[in-house]
Scaffold this motif. Sequence first.
Motif, short mmCIF file in Angstrom:
data_model
loop_
_atom_site.label_atom_id
_atom_site.label_comp_id
_atom_site.label_asym_id
_atom_site.label_seq_id
_atom_site.Cartn_x
_atom_site.Cartn_y
_atom_site.Cartn_z
N GLY A 108 0.78 -1.23 0.00
CA GLY A 108 0.00 0.00 0.00
C GLY A 108 0.81 1.28 0.00
O GLY A 108 0.24 2.36 -0.13
N PHE A 109 2.12 1.20 0.15
CA PHE A 109 2.93 2.41 0.24
C PHE A 109 2.82 3.25 -1.03
O PHE A 109 2.67 4.47 -0.97
CB PHE A 109 4.40 2.07 0.52
N CYS A 110 2.88 2.62 -2.20
CA CYS A 110 2.85 3.37 -3.45
C CYS A 110 1.43 3.69 -3.92
O CYS A 110 1.26 4.49 -4.83
CB CYS A 110 3.57 2.59 -4.55
N GLU A 135 3.26 2.23 -20.03
CA GLU A 135 4.23 3.28 -20.40
C GLU A 135 3.97 4.57 -19.63
O GLU A 135 4.90 5.16 -19.08
CB GLU A 135 4.14 3.55 -21.91
N TRP A 136 2.73 5.02 -19.57
CA TRP A 136 2.41 6.29 -18.94
C TRP A 136 2.36 6.21 -17.42
O TRP A 136 2.35 7.25 -16.75
CB TRP A 136 1.13 6.86 -19.53
N MET A 137 2.37 5.01 -16.88
CA MET A 137 2.43 4.82 -15.42
C MET A 137 3.85 4.45 -14.97
O MET A 137 4.09 4.22 -13.80
CB MET A 137 1.45 3.71 -14.99
N SER A 138 4.80 4.44 -15.88
CA SER A 138 6.14 3.94 -15.57
C SER A 138 6.91 4.81 -14.58
O SER A 138 7.90 4.36 -14.01
CB SER A 138 6.96 3.77 -16.85
N GLY A 139 6.46 6.02 -14.32
CA GLY A 139 7.12 6.87 -13.34
C GLY A 139 6.76 6.55 -11.90
O GLY A 139 7.27 7.17 -10.98
N ASN A 140 5.87 5.58 -11.72
CA ASN A 140 5.45 5.17 -10.37
C ASN A 140 5.95 3.76 -10.12
O ASN A 140 5.55 2.82 -10.80
CB ASN A 140 3.94 5.23 -10.24
N ILE A 141 6.80 3.62 -9.11
CA ILE A 141 7.40 2.33 -8.80
C ILE A 141 6.60 1.61 -7.73
O ILE A 141 6.24 2.19 -6.71
CB ILE A 141 8.86 2.52 -8.33
N CYS A 142 6.34 0.32 -7.97
CA CYS A 142 5.69 -0.54 -6.98
C CYS A 142 6.71 -1.60 -6.59
O CYS A 142 7.06 -2.47 -7.39
CB CYS A 142 4.45 -1.21 -7.58
N ARG A 143 7.17 -1.52 -5.37
CA ARG A 143 8.19 -2.46 -4.92
C ARG A 143 7.64 -3.88 -4.73
O ARG A 143 8.39 -4.83 -4.68
CB ARG A 143 8.85 -1.94 -3.64
N CYS A 144 6.33 -4.00 -4.63
CA CYS A 144 5.71 -5.33 -4.47
C CYS A 144 5.41 -5.97 -5.82
O CYS A 144 4.95 -7.10 -5.87
CB CYS A 144 4.42 -5.22 -3.65
#
Length: 163
Positions: A108-110, A135-144
Motif C-alpha cells: 500500500g505504500f505506493c 508506459e504512462w504509469m512507468s514513473g510510479n514504482i511498486c516495490r511489491c
Amino acid sequence: MNRVLLGPTVRTAVTVNGEQVDLDHDARVTLLDFLRENRGLTGAKKGCNRGECGSCTVLVDGRRANACMVLLAGIHGAEITTVEGLAADGELHPMQRAFIDHDAFQCGFCTPGQIMSAVACVAEGHAGDDGEIREWMSGNICRCSAYPQITAAVAAAAKEMES
C-alpha cells in the motif's frame, strides 16, 4: 509558541482538495512537506525524495506532479488534489474503487501515488491499452510488483471514467 522560520519567508495561496489555504512559509518548503506537515494529508508518501519513485504524486492544476520536487512558493494560486480529495460525498472515486476491486496494491505504500498518476493517465487520454497504460504509469514504482493488477485497475476505471 512562535514557529521559527530559518530561511526567507514567502506568502503562498493554494487550494488543497477544495479548501483555500493562505500562509507564510519558509521559501524552501516542498509541496510534499506542506501537505504532510501543515495540512496533515499523509496519502502522498516521502519515498525517494528525489522525484524517482512517484509515491508522492499529486495533481497540481489537474496535472500529475512529484510533490517532493515542487516548491510550494512556485505554485501560488494552484489547485492541488491529493488522494484524500478524490472521494466525493462519501463515494470513492472510480480509480480508488478499481484499485480495491483488482487488488492493485500489496503493501500500500505506493498506492496513493499510483492512484493519482492513474487518474491523470486517464484524463490525459493515455489508457487506450495495457501497453500504453504501463508506459504512462512507468514513473510510479511498486516495490511489491503489483503491476498487472495496477494495469487492470487503470483499464477498468478508464472505461467507467470515460463513460
